[in-house]
Design a protein around this motif. Structure first.
Motif: not given
Length: 263
Positions: A64-70
């Motif tokens: 569930g990591k955000a796209a920005a985090t990935i």
């Protein structure tokens, strides 16, 4: 793999002179990636493949990591393996063709002049909070720069602060409102927060320790709600508002970018 990560971190510090926050972020991201690789039986950098990295990205998405985090973690991974190729520690770059997740970019919230005045008028009883809000809006600096300011970084006589941005410094002026709020805080509030303790930081919490990002974020949320501002306010909101209001008043966009550290 840990020794290569440590070598890369040293390279960032000693050769690239990367900002400390970036350094810490890269190191944390890479240790997390190394932990995943170890769990699937990969402990050597030369054994990492595009497939195993894609498995890691899929794992982050399932977590569930955000796209920005990935995207940020992927940037760390790409920089790391590019460094390993350059240093001839591996023959090929497994991260070269990895795809970056699409990031939905939100339009930044810009407060009106009236909303800014209402926000800055709120914390009159909390002298430290008012000084922090006034200085953040007056200079457009990042919240990480605000909480990292030391007493020696503030020139009250002329009215400017010095921000240390990696290997370069930025000198940013502030006006009468911020100057008055800072003077009041320094004269009437800071010593009571410190309770006799010595501290080099400009802004401290109630325990005399440096103010944290989370602590200041909570303050902004509290005062925003108290003022009745409906937008979702973050420290970045004041930064965007500062830039927008300056440009709206006719300031040169390049000068504004330099002040906020984008030049």
């Amino acid at each position: 793999m840990i020794s290569e990560i440590n070598s890369f971190t040293a390279y960032l510090q000693e050769v690239k002179h990367t900002a400390k926050n970036t350094e810490v972020s890269y190191h944390r991201d890479l240790l997390q990636m190394a932990g995943f690789m170890e769990e699937i039986g990969i402990t050597q950098v030369e054994k990492v493949t595009k497939t195993s990295l894609n498995s890691y990205i899929l794992y982050l998405e399932k977590e569930g990591k955000a796209a920005a985090t990935i995207s940020r973690e992927l940037a760390s991974i790409k920089a790391f393996f590019s460094y390993l190729v350059k240093e001839r520690k591996i023959n090929r770059d497994p991260a070269e063709f990895l795809r970056v997740p699409k990031i939905e970019r939100k339009i930044p919230v810009i407060l009106t002049i009236e909303e800014i005045h209402a926000l800055l008028a709120q914390p009159a009883k909390e002298l430290r909070d008012k000084a922090m809000l006034e200085l953040l809006y007056a200079t457009g600096i990042r919240v990480s720069e605000l909480i990292s300011l030391k007493l020696e970084d503030v020139n009250m006589q002329i009215g400017y602060i010095t921000c240390h941005d990696g290997s370069k410094d930025r000198m940013i002026p502030f006006g009468k409102g911020a100057k008055q709020a800072l003077r009041t805080y320094l004269d009437k509030a800071r010593s009571s927060l410190l309770k006799g303790r010595a501290c080099e930081w400009l802004f401290t919490n109630c325990s005399g320790q440096p103010m944290s990002r989370q602590g200041f974020w909570k303050l902004i949320k509290y005062y925003g709600e108290k003022t009745g501002i409906k937008e979702d306010i973050t420290p970045h909101t004041l930064r965007h508002s500062f830039a927008a209001h300056l440009i709206g008043d006719g300031a040169d966009i390049h000068a504004v970018q330099a002040m906020v550290g984008h030049g």
